[in-house]
Design a protein around this motif. Structure first.
Motif, PDB file in Angstrom:
ATOM      1  N   ASP A 284       0.467  -1.287   0.303  1.00 53.78           N
ATOM      2  CA  ASP A 284       0.035  -0.001  -0.398  1.00 53.78           C
ATOM      3  C   ASP A 284       0.711   1.291  -0.032  1.00 53.78           C
ATOM      4  O   ASP A 284       0.688   2.059  -0.155  1.00 53.78           O
ATOM      5  N   ILE A 285       2.158   1.459   0.854  1.00 58.58           N
ATOM      6  CA  ILE A 285       2.772   2.055   0.931  1.00 58.58           C
ATOM      7  C   ILE A 285       3.587   2.571  -0.946  1.00 58.58           C
ATOM      8  O   ILE A 285       3.527   3.802  -0.860  1.00 58.58           O
ATOM      9  N   VAL A 286       3.985   1.648  -1.256  1.00 53.44           N
ATOM     10  CA  VAL A 286       4.442   1.934  -2.809  1.00 53.44           C
ATOM     11  C   VAL A 286       3.414   2.205  -3.056  1.00 53.44           C
ATOM     12  O   VAL A 286       3.718   3.115  -4.051  1.00 53.44           O
ATOM     13  N   ALA A 287       2.276   1.851  -3.399  1.00 50.89           N
ATOM     14  CA  ALA A 287       1.131   2.281  -4.431  1.00 50.89           C
ATOM     15  C   ALA A 287       0.766   3.417  -4.402  1.00 50.89           C
ATOM     16  O   ALA A 287       0.789   4.158  -5.125  1.00 50.89           O
ATOM     17  N   ALA A 288       0.973   4.075  -2.956  1.00 51.56           N
ATOM     18  CA  ALA A 288       0.538   6.180  -2.393  1.00 51.56           C
ATOM     19  C   ALA A 288       1.698   6.715  -3.022  1.00 51.56           C
ATOM     20  O   ALA A 288       1.379   7.261  -3.630  1.00 51.56           O
TER      21      ALA A 288
END
Length: 780
Positions: A284-288
């Motif tokens: 999720d952090i990478v996606a954000a």
């Protein structure tokens, strides 16, 4: 994002906050503050080789907060205390608003130039509050609010306006801050607004732990409104997108040190390290952050609320004026500088190459031509002009306080104490000179009854912003009547000496702030003067004129023991700049000294005063007050000037000098010596500091008068000398140097002991026998 200020009484209605324009002013202010410090350290000749210093990073940290406040939210009636290390940023804004001339920009920390820290009395544009001693600048706004309310209620002179304090988060480690925040009176002061520059660094290190939640809880528990401004618009929009909540949890969970280290990483390192070592929420952090370019990612990481104009402005619009407010604004220390976020950036200087890069980013300035305001036709220039117009103040005219009588005409009889003389004199003054009595306000940290102020309190009442019911008014056993009302003349604070002296310092500045002179008297136990000394002396430095009364004092307390016996205070009063200290022995002396102290307050050439009083009952006939008016006036002048002759012998062989409560022992010793065939002169010192100033004046070191030396210490009566004081003996040791006579100096050099007065005096060598022995050592 946009924020409209019009709904806030401090707004610039109908202007709308344009973050881009304010950001342009922020960048220029950062440049100006940075190059001011650089010039002071690199361009100014300094043959001494000593470090000049300055705080580029601390100024940059708070730049957005201050610029947003100045451009849109401040009103002319507001007052602002600026954190000490942001003094270059304050001067930068003063320059951009046209209040500070360009010629001053090269004088930071130069003799006669811009001060190291904001100063009310020494800067060319006087600061609202002098800051520099950690914590005092913040708490000064609390006492300033009380002082304004007091003069408003009694003299309709204080006006309105918020009291803003711009505080570094490390500054909140100072215990005096919380003593002030927790005082019961503070919770109702809705004009107080503190903005905390939460950059999570101190001078030496990154602060451990988060701390912000703890601060928020402490302020909320004290009744303050807490407004957190943690993230800016860019990060907030990321939080609302795919994976955003995971990114927020990651940032919220970071330690201060880990976050600061991220600020020093390159973009590729940020991408690899941001998901964390345990992989939780990594996807999720990478996606954000995946869609962000490297420059956008680095900008997002720095997008804290304290650097977001719209977020700050929105928070300022939410301030509740019914209670104190604290705005917790997260920032990066050194924001926008090459040193940002580095643990050792507190006093770091940008290199010339880094300055050139900063100039290129800011635009319109160079190192060769650094002092540039905005084109008045540009949006930034127009905004600065509107802010300058809005913030212009109408200069006030100081009102000189009414003349204080020098003598109330009484001659005390029987036995009496100098402590009791305090309350008695205040009551007599109120009757003899009501216009002066109306200007007196006493302040105490919960020791009013034990310092003999009960009669005064019963007469004038307790000051309170709102009247309070006295539930004990019908109790026949109640001696002290606690009547709280808007027109009372006593302010009672909790048991915190720093609060007491902070309050009297600001009450003592009302003559210059609002043209409403007040005559403030703070009363506390003398042993605790040392606890209050630093904030009180800072208040004197900042222009506050007040009287501090320490009572009871010395080992004369006897039975109270060492915990309540003061040793250092006589010499402290001697040494404190801007202050006259008196330690009277008799009731009449105490009255004359107090009246002289009151007469020195509330004016441009005024001085503060410290009175050291005693609870020892003394037979007042020993004072030998002259009955003839001219002789009485001569005695009064001597008392106020520092000393007088209590006994003269036709052919003295020794001079005995006493001060304060020990004078009866000195007189007793003189009687014994006279019987033994060694007649004495007995001198009573009341103000050692004034005598020392006279000695210095005689040698051309000061402009003070020296007549008192010729009158009390004439050369033809110079004899070996014994000095006696209930305090450290070096307080009076300089007197032997007037005529270079042999001397013995008696006083207290050990911690006190419990016991009866005779035993305690004998233990410390203050009894009459010790005085006789010292005199015989000199002359027999």
């Amino acid at each position: 994002m946009e924020s409209r200020c019009g709904n806030h009484p401090g707004g610039d209605d109908p202007d709308v906050v344009d973050p881009a324009v304010v950001r342009e002013i922020v960048d220029r202010a950062i440049w100006l503050s940075t190059v001011m410090v650089d010039h002071a350290n690199r361009d100014r000749a300094d043959p001494s080789g000593l470090k000049v210093g300055g705080h580029q990073a601390s100024s940059a940290s708070i730049a957005t907060i201050m610029t947003t406040l100045w451009m849109h939210h401040l009103r002319p009636e507001d007052r602002v205390s600026v954190k000490p290390h942001a003094s270059p940023m304050l001067h930068a804004l003063e320059f951009l608003l046209g209040a500070l001339e360009a010629r001053h920009m090269t004088t930071l920390r130069q003799f006669g130039g811009l001060q190291s820290y904001p100063s009310r009395t020494k800067d060319p544009v006087p600061a609202d509050y002098s800051t520099g001693s950690v914590g005092i600048g913040a708490t000064a706004t609390i006492w300033g609010a009380i002082a304004r309310r007091y003069v408003n209620g009694r003299f309709d002179a204080g006006g309105s306006g918020r009291q803003w304090a711009l505080v570094g988060d490390a500054e909140l480690d100072e215990g005096a801050v919380w003593e002030a925040v927790l005082d019961p009176m503070v919770a109702g002061l809705g004009e107080i607004v503190w903005v905390v520059d939460l950059n999570r660094q101190s001078l030496d290190r990154v602060l451990p732990g988060s701390g912000a939640d703890r601060l928020a809880g402490m302020f909320a528990a004290a009744g303050w409104q807490v407004l957190p401004v943690k993230y800016g618009g860019l990060l907030t929009s990321l939080f609302d997108g795919p994976g955003g909540q995971a990114l927020r949890r990651r940032l919220d969970g970071m330690s201060n040190a880990e976050y600061q280290r991220f600020l020093r990483h390159k973009a590729e390192d940020v991408r690899s390290l941001l998901p964390g070592v345990d992989g939780t929420d990594a996807a999720d952090i990478v996606a954000a952050t995946a869609a962000l370019a490297d420059s956008e990612l680095l900008a997002a990481l720095r997008d804290l609320g304290g650097h977001d104009v719209a977020a700050l402005s929105a928070a300022f619009d939410l301030i509740d004026d019914t209670r104190p407010t604290v705005v917790l604004a997260w920032t990066v220390k050194g924001h926008g500088l090459a040193t940002e976020g580095h643990p050792q950036n507190h006093s770091a200087l940008l290199t010339p190459a880094q300055l050139d890069a900063l100039a290129a980013r800011v635009g319109g300035v160079t190192r060769a031509d650094p002092w540039q305001r905005f084109d008045p036709r540009s949006p930034a220039g127009r905004l600065c002009d509107r802010a300058a117009t809005r913030l212009a103040r109408t200069p006030g005219s100081p009102v000189r306080p009414p003349a204080v009588p020098t003598d109330l005409g009484r001659t005390p009889g029987g036995t009496g104490t100098t402590q009791a003389a305090l309350g008695r004199t205040l009551l007599d003054l109120r009757r003899a000179a009501p216009e002066v009595g109306a200007r007196v306000v006493t302040v105490s940290p919960d020791v009013s009854s034990s310092t003999n102020l009960a009669g005064w309190l019963n007469k004038v009442g307790i000051w309170s912003p709102d009247p309070q019911r006295n539930w004990f008014t019908d109790d026949p056993e109640t001696i002290l009547h606690w009547r709280e009302q808007q027109h009372g003349q006593h302010i009672e604070l909790g048991i915190a000496e720093a609060n007491l002296v902070g309050a009297i310092g600001e009450l003592g500045a009302t003559w210059s702030r609002w043209g409403a002179p007040i005559l403030p008297i703070g009363v506390l136990y003398d042993p605790f003067v040392t606890r209050a000394l630093e904030p009180w002396s800072y208040g004197i430095y900042a222009g506050g004129q007040s009287i501090l009364v320490g009572t009871p004092s010395g080992v004369t307390l006897a039975a109270e023991g060492g915990a309540h016996q003061s040793v250092l205070t006589p010499s402290i009063g001697l040494e404190l700049p801007g202050c006259t200290t008196w330690e009277p022995a008799f009731v009449q002396d105490a009255e004359w000294c107090l009246l002289a102290a009151l007469g020195g307050l509330g004016r441009s050439d005024g001085r503060s005063a410290y009175l050291r009083l005693s609870t020892r009952p003394i037979e007042q006939a020993l004072a030998r007050i002259p009955a003839e008016p001219a002789a009485r006036e001569r005695r009064r002048r001597h008392v106020v000037a520092g000393a007088y002759a209590l006994q003269r012998s036709a052919a003295p062989v020794v001079t005995l000098v006493g001060m304060g409560a020990v004078v009866p022992e000195v007189l007793s010793a003189a009687a014994t010596l006279d019987v033994m065939g060694f007649p004495c002169d007995v001198l009573c010192v009341t103000a050692p500091g004034e005598l020392f100033r006279a000695v210095q004046a005689r040698r051309g070191r000061t402009s003070a008068e020296s007549w008192i030396l010729d009158s009390v210490f004439p050369a033809n009566r110079a004899r070996p000398m014994v000095t006696v004081v209930d305090g450290h003996p070096h307080t009076l040791a300089f007197l032997a140097g007037i005529h270079r006579v042999a001397a013995v100096h008696l006083g207290v050099t050990d911690f006190g002991q419990s016991g009866d007065l005779a035993s305690v005096y004998a233990h410390h060598g203050l009894d009459s026998g010790s005085v006789v022995a010292a005199a015989l050592d000199l002359v027999d």
